[in-house]
Design an enzyme around this catalytic site. Sequence first.
Site: not given
Ligand code: PEP
Ligand code: MG
Length: 588
Positions: A190, A297, A334, A432, A456, A503
């Site tokens: 992240h 997010r 989300r 995910e 994820d 995404c």
């Molecule tokens: C993912 O897991 O691909 C996603 C888009 O969410 P994050 O990166 O915020 O976990």
């Molecule tokens: Mg994720």
Amino acid sequence: MRLEGIGVCQGVAIGTAFLVDDPFGRIVRVFLPAEQIDVEVTRFREALHLAQQQVLEATERFRAALGSERAYILETHLLMLRDSTFTRQIEDFIRENHANAEWAIRDVTGHMLDIYRQINDDYLRERGSDIADVSHRLIKILSGTKTRDLNEMAENAIIIADDLLPSVAADLDPKRVLGFVTNAGGWASHTSIIARSQSLPAVVGVRDLTKRVRSGETIIIDGTTGTVILRPSPETYRFYSEQRERQLQQLVHDMEERELPAITLDGREVTLRANIELIEEIEGFNRYNAAGVGLYRSEFLYSQAVNGLPSEEEQYEAYKFLAEMSGSDGAVVRTFDLGGDKLHLDGFKPERNPALGLRAIRLSLNVQHVFRTQIRAILRAASHGTLKILLPFVSNLDEVREAKNIIAEVEKELRSQRIKHEEDVEIGVMVEVPAAVILAEPLAREADFFSLGTNDLTQSLLAVDRGNENVNSLFDPMHPAVLRAIRFVADAAHRMQIPINVCGEMASNPAEVIILLGLDLLDLSMTPSAIPAIKRLIRSIRLEDARTLADQAINLTTPAEVHRYVNSRFADLGAQFLASAHFTKLAG
Ligand code: PEP
Ligand code: MG
């Protein structure tokens, strides 16, 4: 001196190194000998005094900038810090248990938080976050962690840290901080995602970094190749200055192309949306002409809130702004994806295995007042534009059903209170987790749309931590297992006729996008600055060719074979962007 790591946000930055201590403020239990207890109490009192000063100054600042409404929250903190019953309890704990001050604060405030959590009144319960915030501040002062003050440092800084929390990266002021380098991290962590969303050149996974860099020395980072140069020679300095110049020209060129449609050579239109982490970025996404926001997010609101969890009104204002700014294409909010490697709700114990812990939808269903407050704010804001709700980290149909029931209850409540809101807001599911892949078809009956979280998904399917530099080379969305899982979900969504969007970070990597297109995934959401390169790719290939490529790639059996195959075909398929940062990373 030249160090190598993983470039996670393209671009060159030249600035002054600024070393930052451990941003986690880890608290350990120390058993103090009797003669040190008084010293520890004094240490606590000094921290208390400093905290009072900080809060007093912040209150003044907030009152001047935002009016007394915001300032009153901080006044509550000041009252607490001046409350002798509260401070006496901590001192007593230190004396009776021979404990260090950090531990005493954590214990005393932890008990108070437990009591608050059981209160059956939303307003009072929410005040628990004030306790958490005060506790946080005191512990931070005691541990000497200066993460929040990063922006007060000299200009033109390049942050050097062992690791940076995503919330800390999100707080960096791009006018003062030109980039960062960390020892920890990976492409899809992240913190790296935040770097890309801020267009902040960044290199992660640089070994022994903090031992080799000294604060104040000149440093160059190249976020495209993952190179870090300390104390550069004049020639090297000149070389990178010229690189920077070229990048600025590229940005101008991208702007010239912003109106061009994302259509393949054989006429298929692809929807390119923006992933947004910070509410201020919403204005910026317009620059890249995105088709609305494919992923907001929302948990980053939590890091930006002055005081723990953002209130319903704070959230309402943010979502309303999002609804208004994202136009007819709308925005996908989300629900809080807290936990895992992201932000943690104050008052929750650190988990042994956070990636598999009480996170995202699990946490929302566990702490329902937080979820209800968020849903109220979203439904109210949805009357100002087009908003959709997205549930993160779903691993079970019951989670979706329970969330939908709560959403229906919140609708009913708003109706009975005659508060303006939107009903029948679409509810999507993030796919995910492997369980969600396998259950894609029944899940599609519960969901209005799917959003494929390839970050994820790659982590959980391959059992590779997305932010761990030791296993970084194993984190690979091109792994045939990931590609097959993606095809499985895409086929289920198409069969069940629900929209599906991607995404995860794959959607901003040209070579990976070819495969996504080849699997008929034509709705992609990415960090806004990646849109120009992805659009250039789409405009230079035929969808038919991408399908053939995906068909071949998916039948290979090792990641290396997939990379070799895709790289060899990539050049043939046009692609004027072979020099793109994302491709460089892939080829490397
Ligand atoms: C993912 O897991 O691909 C996603 C888009 O969410 P994050 O990166 O915020 O976990
Ligand atoms: Mg994720």
